[in-house]
Scaffold this active site. Structure first.
Site, PDB file in Angstrom:
ATOM      1  N   HIS A  15      -4.542  -4.881  -0.181  1.00  0.00           N
ATOM      2  CA  HIS A  15      -4.219  -3.810  -1.136  1.00  0.00           C
ATOM      3  C   HIS A  15      -3.320  -4.272  -2.287  1.00  0.00           C
ATOM      4  CE1 HIS A  15      -6.387  -0.789   0.971  1.00  0.00           C
ATOM      5  NE2 HIS A  15      -5.731  -1.030   2.091  1.00  0.00           N
TER       6      HIS A  15
ATOM      7  N   GLU B 284       0.879  -1.180   0.000  1.00  0.00           N
ATOM      8  CA  GLU B 284       0.000   0.000   0.000  1.00  0.00           C
ATOM      9  C   GLU B 284       0.916   1.229   0.000  1.00  0.00           C
ATOM     10  OE1 GLU B 284      -2.482   0.384   3.462  1.00  0.00           O
ATOM     11  OE2 GLU B 284      -3.849   1.805   2.517  1.00  0.00           O
TER      12      GLU B 284
HETATM   13 ZN   LIG Z   1      -6.895  -2.060   5.435  1.00  0.00          ZN
END
Ligand SMILES: [Zn+2]
Ligand SMILES: [Zn+2]
Lengths: 496, 496
Positions: B368, B343
């Site tokens: 992510h 992320e």
């Molecule tokens: Zn999260």
């Protein structure tokens, strides 16, 4: 293959083995553009320096590749990485358009100050220019012509006028670019508008010659040694209103190139990719292809091939022109293609098929290929056929395909060593010049801390390897480049 | 393999064969998520309807996936595709955080109106809340506590107060989001701040229970049938200041889930992924892993596994915690991991190695994985090991990893049918709710016109297939989902 092996290895592990980790990290590093480059001692010294510079640059609050180029430009100019990239021999610029090569300052201060230069104002508001020995005929939807020489002679201060002219010749602005260009439609309108403003200036024969010479000079100064120019080859006019045909225009490019090379023997040369607008109808494109074949026959070494230009999303898809574009193959004539394709973020439209169609039409390279990562089959084909993607980061950002250049799809392509070259498209329109700004965005933005001197070396070599030059010419160009590269990598660390 | 064959075929062609073109286009279409799904008649009818809707939506001037969600939300709410996606049985939500499940309106209008609710103001400015039977002890760097009941009783109109509270519980704002959140640092500060505001409300035992029940209700109403909740399992307090331990908290989640399922038999259930903040030191994480093993042993069916949360760029990399995270493997205990990783848009940092390390630590899914396309080895591993990426489009946009969601890297992943699921991360923080907004962004934004009913079906199936449920449970969940899906695809076209 190495990876499949590693994967098997991992499945069997319970807690991670640092040696496997190291091997995988190295494997990934070796997969990127230039990742397998063996570096000389001098290159390694330069790389260490670059790494330090990157560390500093990347953790800055204002990270230029994350910003709009118009706001980032001043920061980039102050970056030590940028000044190093300016000095770096970058090889060739393979995607540059004829009338956006030279920074607009030269157009304003040199060209519009020449005698016989007339200007009128449209209600966009914008300007049109023409050089003429007589008072020119009025232009529809434009004010009466004024002779700039007269106008300026009456002014105490011409700064405002010059600023106003400059503002119409380029998209670059000090305003907030998000406010000035809120959408793709707006920015493309302004972009095409600016070409109409430039048009009357640069198609005047004396300016046409000087503009191209000046363009070569600016790229040469930016340490670019070779150019493939996408050129519309328009009718060029003289002061008396007479005009020259396409062959004359192409011949003029060739003569000036020869002249430039003779004065700068370490410049390798230039070639022309004849371009036609993609909003034309089928018969116009068919005629252009016919003419391209003829020009290719008459200028076999100087004319590289053919392309269609203009906003893809608004134009006809390549497949619409398939008959015209198949003419050379049908006639057994060689006409290399260098198609713009995939300069879009509309997924699944007819135009979005251009990438695959460019490849089916045997394109030699792909202009932009922004959408390539969303086309796995086309991507695979481009890789297997060695069809390089001409990546123009600043152009894609200004024309609103991507905001933060770390998210540019070419970042992923370069991490897989997909064949790419970096180019600048229309530097004058974007307030850039030469190639260095785009190299900065690609090197710092796409690569983060991971890209290194090997990546830069590979990009420079790619620009020769994927040029339209013959194998023998490529060899010669590489020798020339290597000589300058060796000097570069030796001298830079000495000055630090 | 099919592609390699096609490539050979193409090399030999001079002018493009429409049959080859068709085959390649179909090949590419079949490679995307859901591209090989065989559709029933009802599904095909619905697909035709969806295609029409997309055609209309995609050529609008304001294309919601290209805009910030805060500005796009109202447009999305008016979209017929969105209302269809709301009705669609979406399977499971596999990446949702404990205290951002329920829209803040409920917190303001229900929770802060309960008796014994005290509030103080910090100088950020922000608020803190606590429920207490006595006047609570003053909080450092906060104003004296006021009892909200008293405060509101003195007001003619509580709208301003409620708006002010609401504004502190979420990032969502009517202001220009680019102005309100100019950088990742600012938006992450405000994000973490909002969790501190929520904290005192949701860790009060009665609210804790109601909040979770309300969260399940909202997801259920949005036609989500299963939830994997990342939960910090904090100490939960009572009105007298006494507190409960983690096991109590986990048990409470379990009890309420059971209660919810008994009332809603077409809801399949929920499981907990115990999370710890990644800014903790090694010994805290080691303790958390030990506790996670114990909880997994005590709640084998309800506890799914373990994860580290918080801003990756600011926290320690996974590799820093390798000893702690290797404890289960060393002890031969099964503790599935569901690591947030990638992320980030910082390329080549230590933290950027998290994706590979998550895979080396045998993570079951990746939270992510925004940076995955920049890590070809990790990407390959994730695909080969069937480690799905939990894609949360709105979260990535609000937290400033990407602006135009058509450029989200998951667009490319989905076009290669990489294992992905769509989730909403912290819907309350982003002004979203349930899963439908994120499904809209993924379906319309990532896929353009290309994604279709098969893509949606595959995404729903993926959310069960890549859940932590046992194969037997997955089978049951799929049967339940299929039943609702069949009703959905049959009924929607009837109403149009
Ligand atoms: Zn999260
Ligand atoms: Zn171009």
């Amino acid at each position: 293959v190495a990876c499949v092996f590693m994967c098997c290895l991992i499945g069997t592990l319970s807690s991670p083995d640092p040696r496997v980790r190291k091997a995988l990290i190295e494997l990934e590093a070796s997969m990127q553009t230039g990742g397998q480059m063996v570096l000389t001692d001098a290159e390694q010294r330069l790389d260490a320096l670059l790494f330090e510079m990157k560390q500093e640059e990347i953790f800055r609050r204002d990270f230029p590749p994350a910003m709009h180029f118009f706001s980032a430009k001043r920061l980039i100019q102050r970056s030590p990485i940028f000044s190093l990239l300016q000095k770096m021999p970058k090889g060739g610029a393979l995607h540059v358009h004829d009338f956006a090569m030279v920074d607009v300052e030269w157009l304003v201060k040199n060209v519009t100050y020449r005698p016989h230069c007339y200007m009128c104002s449209t209600d966009e508001p914008s300007f049109r220019f023409i050089f003429s020995s007589q008072w020119p005929k009025p232009l529809p939807r434009c004010s009466p012509w004024v002779l700039l020489e007269n106008l300026r002679s009456k002014m105490v201060n011409t700064t405002d006028l010059d600023n106003s002219i400059r503002g119409n010749l380029t998209l670059f602005t000090d305003q907030d670019p998000e406010v000035a260009f809120p959408s793709q439609d707006v920015v493309w309108d302004r972009f095409e508008q600016a070409f109409r403003v430039v048009w009357g200036l640069v198609t005047y024969a004396p300016v046409f010659r000087d503009y191209y010479y000046q363009g070569l000079t600016q790229f040469y100064t930016d340490n670019v040694m070779y150019l493939e120019l996408r050129a519309l080859l328009p009718e060029v006019y003289e002061l008396d209103g007479s005009t020259h045909d396409r062959a004359w225009t192409l011949k003029t490019y060739q003569d000036i190139t020869t002249q430039f090379v003779s004065k700068h023997p370490d410049f390798f040369g230039a070639r022309i990719i004849f371009t036609n607008h993609r909003q034309a109808n089928r018969s116009v494109v068919a005629e252009a292809v016919e003419e391209a074949m003829k020009l290719k026959k008459d200028f076999p070494d100087f004319m590289a091939g053919f392309d269609l230009v203009g906003r893809e999303d608004q134009g006809k898809p390549l497949w619409y022109f398939r008959d015209a574009l198949s003419l050379p193959a049908e006639k057994g004539v060689t006409l290399p293609y260098f198609f713009h394709a995939g300069e879009t973020d509309l997924e699944g439209t007819e135009v979005d098929q251009n990438l695959l169609d460019a490849l089916l039409l045997n394109t030699s390279r792909i202009g932009h290929g922004f959408a390539l990562v969303r086309h796995p089959v086309a991507k695979d084909l481009s890789r297997k056929k060695g069809v390089a993607v001409e990546v123009c980061p600043i152009s894609n950002q200004v024309l609103k395909l991507v905001k933060d250049l770390r998210n540019h799809p070419a970042a992923a392509l370069m991490l897989e060593n997909h064949p790419v070259v970096i180019s600048s498209d229309d530097p004058a329109m974007f307030g850039a010049s030469g190639l260095s700004y785009d190299f900065y965005e690609a090197f710092v933005g796409f690569g983060g801390i991971k890209s290194h001197i090997g990546s830069l070396k590979q990009l420079a070599i790619n620009s020769i390897r994927y040029s339209s030059l013959s194998p023998q010419q490529q060899k010669e160009a590489l020798v020339l480049w290597q000589k300058r590269w060796n000097t570069f990598v030796t001298e830079i660390p000495l000055n630090h």
